[in-house]
Structures are given as structure tokens and as C-alpha cells.
Design an enzyme around this catalytic site. Sequence first.
Site, PDB file in Angstrom:
ATOM      1  N   TYR A   1      -3.566  16.191  12.988  1.00 38.47           N
ATOM      2  CA  TYR A   1      -2.250  16.845  13.160  1.00 38.47           C
ATOM      3  C   TYR A   1      -1.143  16.053  12.454  1.00 38.47           C
ATOM      4  O   TYR A   1      -0.035  15.933  12.969  1.00 38.47           O
ATOM      5  CB  TYR A   1      -1.876  16.968  14.654  1.00 38.47           C
ATOM      6  CG  TYR A   1      -2.966  17.511  15.556  1.00 38.47           C
ATOM      7  CD1 TYR A   1      -3.560  18.751  15.303  1.00 38.47           C
ATOM      8  CD2 TYR A   1      -3.390  16.812  16.679  1.00 38.47           C
ATOM      9  CE1 TYR A   1      -4.539  19.261  16.146  1.00 38.47           C
ATOM     10  CE2 TYR A   1      -4.372  17.320  17.524  1.00 38.47           C
ATOM     11  CZ  TYR A   1      -4.938  18.538  17.250  1.00 38.47           C
ATOM     12  OH  TYR A   1      -5.898  19.035  18.085  1.00 38.47           O
TER      13      TYR A   1
ATOM     14  N   TYR B   1      -4.559  27.095  25.200  1.00 35.50           N
ATOM     15  CA  TYR B   1      -5.182  26.260  24.169  1.00 35.50           C
ATOM     16  C   TYR B   1      -6.581  25.884  24.641  1.00 35.50           C
ATOM     17  O   TYR B   1      -6.749  25.358  25.738  1.00 35.50           O
ATOM     18  CB  TYR B   1      -4.369  24.991  23.900  1.00 35.50           C
ATOM     19  CG  TYR B   1      -5.089  24.034  22.980  1.00 35.50           C
ATOM     20  CD1 TYR B   1      -5.094  24.238  21.590  1.00 35.50           C
ATOM     21  CD2 TYR B   1      -5.804  22.948  23.486  1.00 35.50           C
ATOM     22  CE1 TYR B   1      -5.784  23.377  20.746  1.00 35.50           C
ATOM     23  CE2 TYR B   1      -6.500  22.085  22.649  1.00 35.50           C
ATOM     24  CZ  TYR B   1      -6.481  22.313  21.284  1.00 35.50           C
ATOM     25  OH  TYR B   1      -7.172  21.462  20.447  1.00 35.50           O
TER      26      TYR B   1
ATOM     27  N   LYS C   1     -12.402  15.763  28.467  1.00 36.30           N
ATOM     28  CA  LYS C   1     -11.326  14.758  28.560  1.00 36.30           C
ATOM     29  C   LYS C   1     -11.594  13.670  29.614  1.00 36.30           C
ATOM     30  O   LYS C   1     -12.291  12.718  29.327  1.00 36.30           O
ATOM     31  CB  LYS C   1      -9.997  15.473  28.780  1.00 36.30           C
ATOM     32  CG  LYS C   1      -9.567  16.212  27.507  1.00 36.30           C
ATOM     33  CD  LYS C   1      -8.088  16.511  27.444  1.00 36.30           C
ATOM     34  CE  LYS C   1      -7.666  16.819  26.029  1.00 36.30           C
ATOM     35  NZ  LYS C   1      -7.579  18.240  25.713  1.00 36.30           N
TER      36      LYS C   1
ATOM     37  N   ASP D   1     -11.190  26.899  31.897  1.00 38.52           N
ATOM     38  CA  ASP D   1     -11.170  25.723  31.032  1.00 38.52           C
ATOM     39  C   ASP D   1     -10.429  24.612  31.773  1.00 38.52           C
ATOM     40  O   ASP D   1      -9.204  24.560  31.771  1.00 38.52           O
ATOM     41  CB  ASP D   1     -10.483  26.081  29.710  1.00 38.52           C
ATOM     42  CG  ASP D   1     -10.426  24.895  28.755  1.00 38.52           C
ATOM     43  OD1 ASP D   1     -10.709  23.760  29.195  1.00 38.52           O
ATOM     44  OD2 ASP D   1     -10.092  25.113  27.575  1.00 38.52           O
TER      45      ASP D   1
END
Length: 420
Positions: free
Chosen positions: A6, A136, A267, A238
Site C-alpha cells: 500500500y 473488507y 490476525k 469474517d
Amino acid sequence: MLWYPYTQMKNRPSFPVVKKGEGAMLHLEDGTQLIDGISSWWSAIHGYNHPQLNEAILHQVNKISHVMMGGLSNAPALQLAKKLSAITPSLKGRNYVFFSDSGSVAVEVGLKMAFQYWKNLGIMGKNKILSLKNGYHGDTFKAMEVSDDSDFSRAFSDVLQKGIFLDTPKGGFFATEQTLDHDFEQLEAALQKHHQQLAAFILEPIVQCAGGFLVYSPLYLKKARELCTKYNVLLLLDEIATGFGRTGKCFAAEHAGIVPDIMMVGKALTAGYMGHAATIASEEVYSSFLADGYEKAFMHGPTFMGNALACTVALKSIEIFEEENYLKKIKEIEFIINHEFSGINSGYIVQKRVLGAMGAIEVSDKKYLAGFKEYSLKEGVWLRPIGNVVYVMPPYIIEEWELRKVLGVIKGWFERKNEE
Ligand SMILES: *Cc1c(COP(=O)(O)O)cnc(C)c1O
């Protein structure tokens, strides 16, 4: 030469080099120290260099680090699957755990499971996914397709085959049924109209993280569960960002007391030590893959799935989480964030949102956060706004003074802005 994510590389950015971590503190090569306010993309829930996590990995590395899962197994993977199955929401007390190496892949796996589930049942034509705006779900292709358009996916807009999107539910965590009326109607209308093509509804439960830390009500999740069942559409949660305590419950689905058909974690699963993720299916989804022949089996198998080191650190992470009552720590963090946020006021602020160990401040234009990252670096704090939102997601072991310092830096930023 290293290519950063990014990041516009034209000016050859050179980022601070971290030499060592300790607790919530990052020690840089140049000798300075930073308090990490965002847990390395929300993963390092026990901070850095945690003695028990280190020890568990060292112990395992001397036995076996990794072995392929095609035809072989390993004890940490078996134990972690059992543990995840026991602690995640489930109907019959049984969930089935499919490992992968990153969150995006776990999402791909979940979507593949959903599509194939219906085929395995002999129900054809379900080849679309319903999702939420501002959602996302990762950077791989199908994950981008079920995510809202953003800077992350703009360059591929002509390649992506987008599904159907619903508005982010209104009214925040405490929204009433009335406030949500319109969102319920929109959801039911979409399901009514498209259910024959819809394999699944995927959403981030309660908090849409990368989309700007938008919080919505558990009532919406309850409604989604009810309507997905009614219209024969799988519900995929999610929990890659929300899982393992971030919203104040171990899993955000628990706010609504619902059980998804498929759920993804990543994560914080491995406490920020290494890449790993899991797609967790209900007994009902799993059962559809059982048959005498090979055709109904699930055709996916990342090389590093079930990595013994990753599973070992995940097991130890969950053990510490439970034994040291992290949910209580998270409550205390929530209290401090609320308290410090109440002292931050500015005409630039649109909304402050706090839930569990997450706090976000949205400003009316991202230009009011330009230079924030550099400012907080100078102040000894690592924070990185997303768009027009500055947020904290600290490691749960952060010391109170460290957390207050992180929040004080945000306060200082707005005080400076107010004087401009
Ligand atoms: C970060 C994230 C992902 C992607 O995980 P990676 O490990 O970066 O591939 C997917 N979904 C959500 C909600 C996330 O926050």
C-alpha cells in the site's frame, strides 16, 4: 530491494527499522522507542517477545516445524482444531477447522466451501455472494470481489465481478429495531429477489474494520441469521479482525448469540507471531462434503496449512487469553479509551466509536489527519490512520500509562488542530 505494501515507492521510502519488541514497546535501530497502538495490524494481542509464546515455539521447533497436511498430520494442528472447535460458536458443539496461511486465503476457502456446499447438496445456480458496503475481506481476487470498492481494489475494478452489496446497518451498536427497520427491509428484499443465486452472505460481525471501524448492532446479526436460514443462504462471518476479544467478547458473533455456518479467523489467531488463519465450518456444512467418491471432497490445500509452529503459538496464545482473563483486561482498556476519548473534542470530529479494545475517531475529511502518522512517530507512538479515521487497537497487555500516552497523542493532535 524491498517493495512495501500500500505504498507509493517512487520516493524510495525508508521506514523505521524495528530491532526488538518488548510488551507493547517497539525498539528501533536508531535507539528510539515507540508504543504500538495498533498491534501490528491488530494481531499482536500479547505484545512482542512474550516469554511464554517464545518458549512454546522454541520447544516445538526442536521437534517439528512443519509437515505437509496432505496425508500427514501433526499434534499442534490436531489440538488447535479441537480447541477452536470448542471455543467458537456452534450448534451441535462441533465445528470443523480448515487451516490456511493468511486471512485472505481463509476467506477464499470459506467462499469455496459455500459454493461447493450447495453443489454437494445438488442445488445449482447459487454462484453469487451478498455482502456489506464498507466491508473488507482481504486482497486476493474473490476476497476483493466481496469487499467494497476501495483504494485496495481500485486498480482491478475492470477485472472484478462484484456481487450484491447492502448498506452498512445504521445506528451503531445500540441501534433499536426501529432504527434498523430500513436495513432489515433491504436485507430481506435482496434475499427474496436473489436467493436462488446467492450461496452466502459474508460480513464482518459488529465492526467493519478496514472500512473505517464502523460499528453496527447485534440485532442486525440476529436478523441476518434468521433471514439467511429462511432463504437458504449460508451466513459467513469474517472474524479475522474481530476474533479473540477485540470487541469485548471472544468472538463478535457472541454479542448476538448467533452461530454462523462458516467463520474465518486470522490476525490475532497466532498472536502476531506468524501468518496463519482458519476457516471454521459447522457440522452441517462439513457433512455435505462427505461421500464415498472423491468429487464431493474439498479441493484446497495451502502448502503451509496446519504449520506446527503457527498452531503451537496459537494454542499457547489462547491458553494465556483464558488463564489470565483477558476479557477483563479488554474491559479495562475499553474503560480507559472511553474516558480519554471523552476529553478529545474538535469541530473536525464526526464521531467517536469505542467497543472493547478498539477506539476510533472519524473526522469529516481525511485532510485533517494529514501528517498524523509523522506527528505520532515524533511523540513516540505508532499509529496509522485509515482514510478519515484515526484508531487504536492496542495489545491487550499494554500498560495503563502506555495506553494513556497513546490516547494523549491523539488528544494533542486535535488540540493543535483546534488552534489552527
Ligand atoms: C486483515 C483482514 C483480512 C485479510 O487477512 P490477511 O491475513 O491480511 O490476508 C480479511 N478480513 C478481515 C476482516 C481483515 O481485517
